[in-house]
Design a protein around this motif. Structure first.
Motif, short mmCIF file in Angstrom:
data_model
loop_
_atom_site.label_atom_id
_atom_site.label_comp_id
_atom_site.label_asym_id
_atom_site.label_seq_id
_atom_site.Cartn_x
_atom_site.Cartn_y
_atom_site.Cartn_z
N PRO A 25 21.96 74.85 108.90
CA PRO A 25 23.11 74.19 108.29
C PRO A 25 22.90 72.70 108.03
N ILE A 26 22.09 72.03 108.85
CA ILE A 26 21.81 70.61 108.60
C ILE A 26 21.02 70.48 107.31
N VAL A 27 20.00 71.30 107.14
CA VAL A 27 19.20 71.28 105.91
C VAL A 27 20.11 71.51 104.70
N LYS A 28 20.96 72.53 104.78
CA LYS A 28 21.88 72.84 103.67
C LYS A 28 22.82 71.67 103.38
N PHE A 74 17.41 64.49 107.96
CA PHE A 74 17.34 65.71 108.77
C PHE A 74 16.71 65.39 110.12
N TRP A 75 15.57 64.71 110.09
CA TRP A 75 14.84 64.42 111.33
C TRP A 75 15.68 63.61 112.30
N GLU A 76 16.47 62.67 111.75
CA GLU A 76 17.27 61.78 112.59
C GLU A 76 18.70 62.28 112.83
N HIS A 77 19.06 63.42 112.26
CA HIS A 77 20.43 63.94 112.41
C HIS A 77 20.72 64.16 113.91
N PRO A 78 21.88 63.70 114.38
CA PRO A 78 22.18 63.80 115.82
C PRO A 78 22.06 65.23 116.38
N ASP A 79 22.52 66.23 115.63
CA ASP A 79 22.40 67.61 116.13
C ASP A 79 20.94 68.04 116.22
N PHE A 83 19.07 69.02 119.76
CA PHE A 83 18.62 70.39 119.97
C PHE A 83 17.15 70.61 119.58
N ARG A 84 16.44 69.53 119.29
CA ARG A 84 15.02 69.62 118.92
C ARG A 84 14.21 70.27 120.04
N VAL A 95 2.61 72.35 113.57
CA VAL A 95 2.16 71.41 112.55
C VAL A 95 3.34 71.19 111.61
N TRP A 96 3.68 69.93 111.36
CA TRP A 96 4.77 69.59 110.44
C TRP A 96 4.20 68.59 109.45
N ALA A 97 4.36 68.90 108.16
CA ALA A 97 3.86 67.99 107.12
C ALA A 97 4.85 67.95 105.97
N MET A 98 4.93 66.81 105.31
CA MET A 98 5.81 66.67 104.15
C MET A 98 4.96 66.47 102.90
N TYR A 99 5.35 67.17 101.84
CA TYR A 99 4.65 67.08 100.57
C TYR A 99 5.64 66.72 99.47
N GLU A 100 5.16 65.95 98.50
CA GLU A 100 5.96 65.61 97.34
C GLU A 100 5.50 66.48 96.17
#
Length: 108
Positions: A25-28, A74-79, A83-84, A95-100
């Motif tokens: 739901p945070i992503v959405k 998203f990464w900094e969202h309090p929830d 719950f991370r 592994v976590w990576a971000m791509y453009e």
């Protein structure tokens, strides 16, 4: 468009499901979308010459975001912060990576 790629081994499906019920739901809410959640198959139909199978993680999740700032939100969202630990406790070899999004014909 930005893509968050997550590769991992699943250690506790119930705990990870709990994390996804919070993270999804945070992503959405940030305008993002879960594109795929898949599991590595045991038998590859074909291994391309001069390629590798990868790091060996069994699971893959790809989510999209409109902006880089949305990924950070998203990464900094309090929830997510609160719950991370569910993700950490339910997975290994993460592994976590971000791509453009890019066009291979454009300058790299």
């Amino acid at each position: 468009m930005f893509y968050a790629l997550n590769l991992f081994d699943l250690e506790d499906a119930d705990l990870y499901r709990s994390y996804m019920e919070i993270a999804g739901p945070i992503v959405k809410a940030l305008g993002g979308d879960l594109v795929v959640m898949g599991r590595l198959i045991d038998e590859h139909p074909m291994i391309m010459p001069e390629s590798t199978i990868g790091g060996g993680q069994r699971w893959c999740v790809i989510a999209t975001y409109q902006t880089k700032e949305d990924v950070i939100k998203f990464w900094e969202h309090p929830d997510n912060v609160d719950f991370r630990h569910l993700r950490h406790e339910s997975t290994s070899n993460y592994v976590w990576a971000m791509y453009e999004q890019a066009n291979v014909m454009e300058d790299s």
